[in-house]
Design a protein around this motif. Structure first.
Motif, mmCIF file in Angstrom:
data_model
loop_
_atom_site.group_PDB
_atom_site.id
_atom_site.type_symbol
_atom_site.label_atom_id
_atom_site.label_comp_id
_atom_site.label_asym_id
_atom_site.label_seq_id
_atom_site.Cartn_x
_atom_site.Cartn_y
_atom_site.Cartn_z
ATOM 1 N N GLY A 101 0.782 -1.218 0.000
ATOM 2 C CA GLY A 101 0.000 0.000 0.000
ATOM 3 C C GLY A 101 0.814 1.267 0.000
ATOM 4 O O GLY A 101 1.916 1.329 -0.578
ATOM 5 N N ALA A 102 0.299 2.281 0.670
ATOM 6 C CA ALA A 102 0.884 3.625 0.610
ATOM 7 C C ALA A 102 2.295 3.682 1.175
ATOM 8 O O ALA A 102 3.121 4.479 0.706
ATOM 9 C CB ALA A 102 -0.027 4.609 1.358
ATOM 10 N N HIS A 156 3.992 9.835 7.643
ATOM 11 C CA HIS A 156 2.831 9.573 6.787
ATOM 12 C C HIS A 156 1.661 9.066 7.628
ATOM 13 O O HIS A 156 0.527 9.578 7.525
ATOM 14 C CB HIS A 156 3.227 8.525 5.739
ATOM 15 N N LEU A 157 1.912 8.069 8.449
ATOM 16 C CA LEU A 157 0.868 7.504 9.300
ATOM 17 C C LEU A 157 0.316 8.538 10.275
ATOM 18 O O LEU A 157 -0.897 8.590 10.516
ATOM 19 C CB LEU A 157 1.427 6.314 10.078
ATOM 20 N N GLY A 208 -7.045 1.522 7.313
ATOM 21 C CA GLY A 208 -5.746 1.363 6.666
ATOM 22 C C GLY A 208 -5.904 1.195 5.170
ATOM 23 O O GLY A 208 -5.084 1.707 4.384
ATOM 24 N N VAL A 209 -6.949 0.495 4.752
ATOM 25 C CA VAL A 209 -7.246 0.352 3.319
ATOM 26 C C VAL A 209 -7.580 1.707 2.711
ATOM 27 O O VAL A 209 -7.136 2.040 1.600
ATOM 28 C CB VAL A 209 -8.406 -0.648 3.103
ATOM 29 N N THR A 239 -1.485 6.603 -1.764
ATOM 30 C CA THR A 239 -0.409 5.851 -2.407
ATOM 31 C C THR A 239 0.418 6.744 -3.326
ATOM 32 O O THR A 239 1.653 6.658 -3.356
ATOM 33 C CB THR A 239 -0.979 4.669 -3.204
ATOM 34 N N ASP A 240 -0.242 7.634 -4.068
ATOM 35 C CA ASP A 240 0.482 8.517 -4.992
ATOM 36 C C ASP A 240 1.022 9.750 -4.279
ATOM 37 O O ASP A 240 2.157 10.164 -4.502
ATOM 38 C CB ASP A 240 -0.436 8.929 -6.150
ATOM 39 N N GLN A 241 0.211 10.361 -3.445
ATOM 40 C CA GLN A 241 0.653 11.523 -2.684
ATOM 41 C C GLN A 241 -0.218 11.671 -1.445
ATOM 42 O O GLN A 241 -1.363 11.230 -1.432
ATOM 43 C CB GLN A 241 0.586 12.801 -3.524
#
Length: 368
Positions: free
Chosen positions: A241-242, A262-263, A297-298, A305-307
Motif C-alpha cells: 500500500g501507501a 505519513h501515518l 488502513g485500506v 499511495t500517490d501523494q
C-alpha cells in the motif's frame, strides 16, 4: 565497580563460529548475586531498556515445590549474558589428546561480585531461565548447583538471543513485537518480516500524534488499541500500500521516519474527524477495534499511495462522516447491499475487514 569477592568457576570455553560460549556450573543460590533479570521498560526518552517480562508467580511456585521434593532434577542449562567485567583464564597445563579439541578449552571463568550493587550494574543478565533461577533462590534448599551457558554481548545481542532462545516457546506476541526493533543478527523469517513494522509501531507510540501512548504494549500497558491491529495495518501498507513508497527498491530498506510521518498525518485526521470514537477502547468503539484500524488502513492506502494530501484525505473522511456507526451512540451500519448491522456487528475477521473496507470506500467515493 567495587568488588566484594570474586567467583572463580571451572569452565569450558567453546568457540562457535564467531561467538564464544562459556559452559560452567554454579550454586543457584548465588546466581542473583551476579546476574540480574533485565526487565523490559522504556526510559524518559522512549528508548527501550531490557527485554524480560515479569516473573509468573504460579510458575515459580510450581518449580520451587518440585525442587523441594525428593529426587528433583534440573538438567537444562540457564543462559546468561555477561558484560566486559567477566573474563576467562585458560588452564596452562598439558592435557591428554583425548581431552582436547580445537574448539573447546578448559579454564576458569572469573566473575566479580558485589551483592550491594543495583541490578543495572551487575556483571551478568539472565537471558533464559528467570523463572527457574527465582525458584532456586526462594526454595528451602541450602544449595542447588545448576549448569549455565554464558556469552558476552551488548544489550541488542541479548535481546536477539532472548527471542531466539524462546522461539519454540509461547512468548507473548506483544513482548516479541516490542523487542524486534532493537534485535540484531539473523531472525526467523516471520519475525524478520515484522521487524520494520514493529519499529514503525514503536516510534508511532512515542511520537506526538493520534497513536502516542494509545497502543497497548508491555511498556505501555494502559494503551487502548491492541498492538497487533496496528501492526497488521502497517505491514499491509508497507508491502502492498501507501507505505511501500518509502522502501528502497534496491535493498528493501525502509525510511522509518517518513513512514511514521505519513501515518501520523493520516491518523491524526481520523482522530480529528471522529474524536469521541477515537477515545474509546475497542469494546466500545469499532474505530479503535482491529476491524476499524485495518479497514481505515485500506482507505489510507487508496487515498495516499500517490501523494499525501491532507485536504484530499479530510474530504474523503468527511464524506464517510456520520454514516459510520463506530459506537453505540452512532446507531447502525446501513450497508449498500441493504444489510443492517449493529454498531458492534463487525468482528476482526478477514471477511468483515473486507466488507467494512469496501463499505467505507463506497462512502468515501472511492468505489463506483
Amino acid at each position: 565497580m567495587s568488588v566484594a569477592y570474586v567467583l572463580r568457576l571451572p569452565a569450558l570455553r567453546i568457540q562457535q563460529g564467531i561467538h564464544t560460549l562459556y559452559s560452567f556450573a554454579v550454586d543457584g543460590k548465588l546466581i542473583h548475586n551476579f546476574a540480574a533479570v533485565s526487565r523490559i521498560k522504556r526510559d524518559d526518552d522512549g528508548d527501550l531498556l531490557g527485554y524480560q517480562r515479569p516473573e509468573t508467580y504460579k510458575h515459580v511456585l510450581s518449580i520451587r515445590r518440585y525442587l523441594e521434593g525428593e529426587g528433583a532434577l534440573m538438567p537444562n542449562s540457564l543462559t546468561v549474558a555477561f558484560g566486559q567485567q567477566v573474563h576467562f583464564e585458560p588452564f596452562d597445563i598439558d592435557m591428554p589428546d583425548a581431552a582436547t579439541v580445537g574448539y573447546a578449552i578448559f579454564g576458569v571463568l572469573v566473575i566479580p561480585i558485589d551483592p550491594t550493587q543495583d541490578d543495572a550494574d551487575k556483571p551478568a543478565w539472565i537471558v533464559d531461565g528467570q523463572q527457574r533461577s527465582a525458584a532456586i533462590r526462594d526454595a528451602a534448599l541450602d544449595q542447588w548447583p545448576v549448569p549455565i551457558v554464558g556469552f558476552i554481548a551488548d544489550p541488542e545481542e541479548q535481546r536477539t538471543q532472548f527471542l531466539l532462545v524462546n522461539s519454540v516457546k509461547p512468548l507473548p506476541k506483544g513482548l516479541i513485537h516490542e523487542l524486534l526493533p532493537s534485535a540484531t543478527g539473523t531472525l526467523p523469517p516471520a519475525w524478520a518480516r515484522r521487524q520494520v513494522p514493529a519499529t514503525i509501531l514503536a516510534q508511532l507510540n512515542t511520537t506526538p500524534g493520534a497513536f502516542a501512548g494509545a497502543i497497548r504494549t508491555p511498556t505501555e500497558p494502559d494503551g487502548r488499541i491492541t498492538d497487533n491491529a496496528v501492526l497488521r495495518m502497517i505491514e499491509t501498507s508497507l508491502y502492498n500500500g501507501a507505505l511501500y513508497q518509502y522502501r528502497n527498491p534496491v535493498d528493501g530498506a525502509v525510511n522509518v521516519d517518513a513512514a511514521v510521518a505519513h501515518l501520523t498525518v493520516f491518523w491524526d485526521l481520523v482522530a480529528r474527524r471522529w474524536p469521541a470514537a477515537w477515545k474509546f477502547a475497542p469494546r466500545l468503539s469499532r474505530l479503535t477495534h482491529g476491524v476499524g484500524i485495518q479497514a481505515l488502513g485500506v482507505i489510507m492506502d487508496d487515498l495516499t499511495t500517490d501523494q499525501l494530501n491532507p485536504d484530499h484525505v479530510w474530504a474523503a473522511l468527511d464524506r464517510i462522516g456520520d454514516q459510520a456507526a463506530w459506537t453505540f451512540a452512532d446507531g447502525h451500519w446501513e450497508l449498500r447491499n441493504g444489510e443492517t448491522r449493529r454498531w458492534s456487528g463487525f468482528q476482526n475477521t478477514g471477511a468483515d475487514v473486507r466488507l467494512l473496507s469496501d463499505h467505507l470506500r463506497h462512502l468515501a467515493g472511492l468505489l463506483g
